[in-house]
Scaffold this active site. Structure first.
Site, short mmCIF file in Angstrom:
data_model
loop_
_atom_site.label_atom_id
_atom_site.label_comp_id
_atom_site.label_asym_id
_atom_site.label_seq_id
_atom_site.Cartn_x
_atom_site.Cartn_y
_atom_site.Cartn_z
N HIS A 72 14.60 42.83 81.56
CA HIS A 72 15.74 42.00 81.19
C HIS A 72 16.92 42.28 81.87
O HIS A 72 17.16 43.29 82.28
CB HIS A 72 15.93 42.44 79.55
CG HIS A 72 16.15 43.71 79.14
ND1 HIS A 72 14.84 44.68 78.96
CD2 HIS A 72 17.14 44.45 79.00
CE1 HIS A 72 15.28 45.94 78.75
NE2 HIS A 72 16.79 45.76 78.74
N MET A 73 17.54 41.28 81.86
CA MET A 73 19.20 41.24 82.45
C MET A 73 20.02 41.05 81.47
O MET A 73 19.96 40.08 80.77
CB MET A 73 19.30 40.35 83.54
CG MET A 73 18.25 40.60 84.85
SD MET A 73 17.93 39.13 85.77
CE MET A 73 19.42 38.89 86.34
N HIS A 74 21.27 42.04 81.34
CA HIS A 74 22.37 41.76 80.45
C HIS A 74 23.15 41.01 81.32
O HIS A 74 23.70 41.43 82.25
CB HIS A 74 22.96 43.18 80.20
CG HIS A 74 21.99 44.34 79.42
ND1 HIS A 74 22.13 44.70 78.09
CD2 HIS A 74 21.16 45.05 80.08
CE1 HIS A 74 21.01 45.49 77.99
NE2 HIS A 74 20.40 45.84 79.02
N VAL A 123 13.84 49.05 76.02
CA VAL A 123 12.73 47.98 75.87
C VAL A 123 12.18 47.86 77.27
O VAL A 123 12.73 47.33 78.15
CB VAL A 123 13.59 46.89 75.28
CG1 VAL A 123 12.27 45.68 75.05
CG2 VAL A 123 14.21 46.97 74.04
N ARG A 164 20.96 36.36 72.49
CA ARG A 164 22.06 37.26 72.29
C ARG A 164 21.57 38.59 71.88
O ARG A 164 20.55 38.82 70.99
CB ARG A 164 23.02 36.81 71.15
CG ARG A 164 23.41 35.43 71.38
CD ARG A 164 24.82 34.96 70.54
NE ARG A 164 25.01 33.61 70.95
CZ ARG A 164 25.97 33.09 72.14
NH1 ARG A 164 26.34 34.14 72.91
NH2 ARG A 164 26.02 32.02 72.44
N ASP A 165 22.18 39.56 72.55
CA ASP A 165 22.00 40.90 72.36
C ASP A 165 22.14 41.32 70.78
O ASP A 165 23.29 40.90 70.43
CB ASP A 165 22.49 42.10 73.27
CG ASP A 165 22.00 43.31 73.07
OD1 ASP A 165 21.50 43.99 74.15
OD2 ASP A 165 22.19 44.10 72.31
N ILE A 166 21.47 42.05 70.13
CA ILE A 166 21.65 42.33 68.76
C ILE A 166 22.68 43.25 68.41
O ILE A 166 23.36 43.29 67.41
CB ILE A 166 20.20 42.95 68.15
CG1 ILE A 166 20.23 42.58 66.71
CG2 ILE A 166 20.01 44.46 68.40
CD1 ILE A 166 18.93 42.82 65.83
N ASN A 214 18.68 47.64 83.43
CA ASN A 214 18.14 48.97 83.53
C ASN A 214 16.65 49.02 84.01
O ASN A 214 15.95 48.41 83.06
CB ASN A 214 18.59 49.69 82.40
CG ASN A 214 20.10 49.55 81.81
OD1 ASN A 214 21.00 49.72 82.70
ND2 ASN A 214 20.44 49.28 80.71
P1 AMP Z 1 18.18 48.25 77.54
O1 AMP Z 1 18.77 49.46 77.02
O2 AMP Z 1 18.84 48.01 78.94
O3 AMP Z 1 16.68 48.57 77.75
O4 AMP Z 1 18.52 47.09 76.72
C1 AMP Z 1 17.78 46.51 75.50
C2 AMP Z 1 18.97 45.85 74.72
O5 AMP Z 1 18.11 45.16 73.89
C3 AMP Z 1 19.86 46.65 73.97
O6 AMP Z 1 20.94 46.41 74.43
C4 AMP Z 1 19.67 46.30 72.44
O7 AMP Z 1 20.62 46.22 71.86
C5 AMP Z 1 18.72 44.95 72.58
N1 AMP Z 1 17.86 44.66 71.55
C6 AMP Z 1 17.05 45.33 70.95
N2 AMP Z 1 16.24 44.76 69.91
C7 AMP Z 1 16.84 43.72 70.19
C8 AMP Z 1 16.28 42.24 69.30
N3 AMP Z 1 15.59 42.15 68.24
N4 AMP Z 1 17.27 41.31 69.43
C9 AMP Z 1 18.27 41.32 70.68
N5 AMP Z 1 18.44 42.36 71.36
C10 AMP Z 1 17.82 43.53 70.94
#
Ligand code: AMP
Length: 114
Positions: A100-102, A96, A29-31, A87
Protein backbone atom coordinates in the site's frame (compact mmCIF):
# COMPACT_ATOMS: atom_id res chain seq x y z
CA UNK A 1 -5.15 -14.03 -0.10
CA UNK A 2 -8.38 -14.92 1.67
CA UNK A 3 -7.61 -13.71 5.19
CA UNK A 4 -5.75 -10.53 4.20
CA UNK A 5 -7.42 -7.37 5.55
CA UNK A 6 -6.75 -5.26 2.46
CA UNK A 7 -7.80 -8.08 0.10
CA UNK A 8 -11.12 -8.12 1.98
CA UNK A 9 -11.39 -4.34 1.66
CA UNK A 10 -10.63 -4.55 -2.08
CA UNK A 11 -13.37 -7.19 -2.47
CA UNK A 12 -15.84 -5.07 -0.47
CA UNK A 13 -16.12 -7.70 2.30
CA UNK A 14 -14.92 -5.16 4.89
CA UNK A 15 -16.33 -1.63 4.56
CA UNK A 16 -14.06 1.24 3.60
CA UNK A 17 -14.41 4.80 2.40
CA UNK A 18 -13.51 4.50 -1.27
CA UNK A 19 -11.79 7.40 -3.01
CA UNK A 20 -10.75 5.91 -6.34
CA UNK A 21 -10.84 2.59 -8.19
CA UNK A 22 -9.66 1.26 -11.51
CA UNK A 23 -9.00 -2.15 -13.01
CA UNK A 24 -5.80 -2.74 -11.05
CA UNK A 25 -5.97 -0.55 -7.95
CA UNK A 26 -8.28 0.56 -5.14
CA UNK A 27 -7.89 3.65 -2.93
CA UNK A 28 -9.66 4.26 0.38
CA UNK A 29 -9.36 6.48 3.46
CA UNK A 30 -7.00 5.38 6.22
CA UNK A 31 -8.94 4.42 9.34
CA UNK A 32 -6.52 6.41 11.54
CA UNK A 33 -5.54 9.43 9.46
CA UNK A 34 -2.24 11.11 10.32
CA UNK A 35 -2.85 14.12 8.06
CA UNK A 36 -6.11 15.86 7.01
CA UNK A 37 -6.04 13.78 3.82
CA UNK A 38 -4.71 10.25 4.30
CA UNK A 39 -5.63 7.74 1.61
CA UNK A 40 -4.24 4.25 0.99
CA UNK A 41 -3.67 2.98 -2.55
CA UNK A 42 -3.49 -0.80 -2.92
CA UNK A 43 -3.25 -3.27 -5.78
CA UNK A 44 -6.47 -5.30 -5.99
CA UNK A 45 -4.53 -8.55 -6.18
CA UNK A 46 -2.49 -9.63 -3.21
CA UNK A 47 1.15 -8.51 -3.20
CA UNK A 48 2.78 -8.40 0.24
CA UNK A 49 5.25 -5.54 -0.22
CA UNK A 50 7.58 -3.76 -2.67
CA UNK A 51 10.14 -6.55 -2.59
CA UNK A 52 7.48 -9.09 -3.52
CA UNK A 53 6.30 -6.71 -6.25
CA UNK A 54 9.61 -6.81 -8.11
CA UNK A 55 8.36 -9.47 -10.53
CA UNK A 56 5.02 -7.83 -11.20
CA UNK A 57 4.03 -6.48 -14.60
CA UNK A 58 5.01 -2.89 -15.30
CA UNK A 59 1.38 -1.92 -15.86
CA UNK A 60 0.52 -2.73 -12.26
CA UNK A 61 3.54 -0.92 -10.79
CA UNK A 62 2.97 2.17 -12.93
CA UNK A 63 -0.75 1.93 -12.22
CA UNK A 64 -0.07 2.25 -8.48
CA UNK A 65 1.80 5.51 -9.09
CA UNK A 66 -0.86 6.83 -11.44
CA UNK A 67 -3.54 5.98 -8.88
CA UNK A 68 -1.63 7.93 -6.19
CA UNK A 69 -1.49 10.96 -8.46
CA UNK A 70 -5.18 10.57 -9.30
CA UNK A 71 -6.05 10.46 -5.59
CA UNK A 72 -4.04 13.66 -5.05
CA UNK A 73 -5.98 15.29 -7.87
CA UNK A 74 -9.36 14.11 -6.54
CA UNK A 75 -8.46 15.33 -3.05
CA UNK A 76 -7.40 18.77 -4.30
CA UNK A 77 -3.75 18.38 -3.34
CA UNK A 78 -2.01 19.13 -6.61
CA UNK A 79 -1.38 22.83 -5.84
CA UNK A 80 -0.47 22.51 -2.15
CA UNK A 81 1.49 19.27 -2.51
CA UNK A 82 1.32 15.83 -0.99
CA UNK A 83 3.52 13.03 0.30
CA UNK A 84 3.51 9.42 -0.87
CA UNK A 85 4.92 6.91 1.64
CA UNK A 86 5.11 3.14 1.39
CA UNK A 87 6.48 0.98 4.18
CA UNK A 88 8.02 -2.43 3.50
CA UNK A 89 9.00 -4.76 6.33
CA UNK A 90 9.64 -4.51 10.04
CA UNK A 91 12.13 -1.63 10.24
CA UNK A 92 9.78 0.54 8.18
CA UNK A 93 6.90 -0.52 10.48
CA UNK A 94 4.72 -2.11 7.81
CA UNK A 95 1.71 -3.32 9.79
CA UNK A 96 -0.53 -4.65 7.01
CA UNK A 97 1.19 -7.19 4.79
CA UNK A 98 -0.54 -6.11 1.57
CA UNK A 99 1.33 -3.52 -0.52
CA UNK A 100 0.00 0.00 0.00
CA UNK A 101 0.99 3.59 -0.60
CA UNK A 102 -0.05 6.31 1.84
CA UNK A 103 -1.12 9.49 0.01
CA UNK A 104 -0.96 12.26 2.59
CA UNK A 105 -1.66 15.96 2.44
CA UNK A 106 -3.71 18.90 3.60
CA UNK A 107 -1.07 20.28 5.96
CA UNK A 108 2.59 21.23 5.97
CA UNK A 109 4.61 18.17 6.94
CA UNK A 110 7.82 17.83 8.89
CA UNK A 111 11.21 17.46 7.15
CA UNK A 112 11.93 14.22 8.98
CA UNK A 113 10.95 11.03 7.19
CA UNK A 114 12.96 8.39 9.03
P1 AMP B 1 1.47 0.55 7.43
O1 AMP B 1 1.78 0.79 8.87
O2 AMP B 1 2.36 1.29 6.49
O3 AMP B 1 1.42 -0.95 7.14
O4 AMP B 1 0.03 1.14 7.17
C1 AMP B 1 -1.14 0.44 7.43
C2 AMP B 1 -2.24 1.46 7.51
O5 AMP B 1 -3.48 0.79 7.41
C3 AMP B 1 -2.26 2.24 8.83
O6 AMP B 1 -2.10 3.64 8.55
C4 AMP B 1 -3.65 1.93 9.41
O7 AMP B 1 -4.26 3.03 10.05
C5 AMP B 1 -4.41 1.50 8.17
N1 AMP B 1 -5.54 0.62 8.40
C6 AMP B 1 -5.57 -0.50 9.17
N2 AMP B 1 -6.79 -1.08 9.11
C7 AMP B 1 -7.54 -0.31 8.28
C8 AMP B 1 -8.88 -0.38 7.81
N3 AMP B 1 -9.71 -1.36 8.17
N4 AMP B 1 -9.34 0.59 6.97
C9 AMP B 1 -8.51 1.60 6.60
N5 AMP B 1 -7.22 1.71 6.99
C10 AMP B 1 -6.74 0.77 7.83
Amino acid sequence: MNDCLFCKIARGEIPSKAVYEDELTFAFRDIAPQTPTHVLVIPKRHIANWYEARGEEDALLAGMMRAAAKVAELEGLTESGFRVVSNTGADARQTVQHLHMHVMGGCEMTEKMG
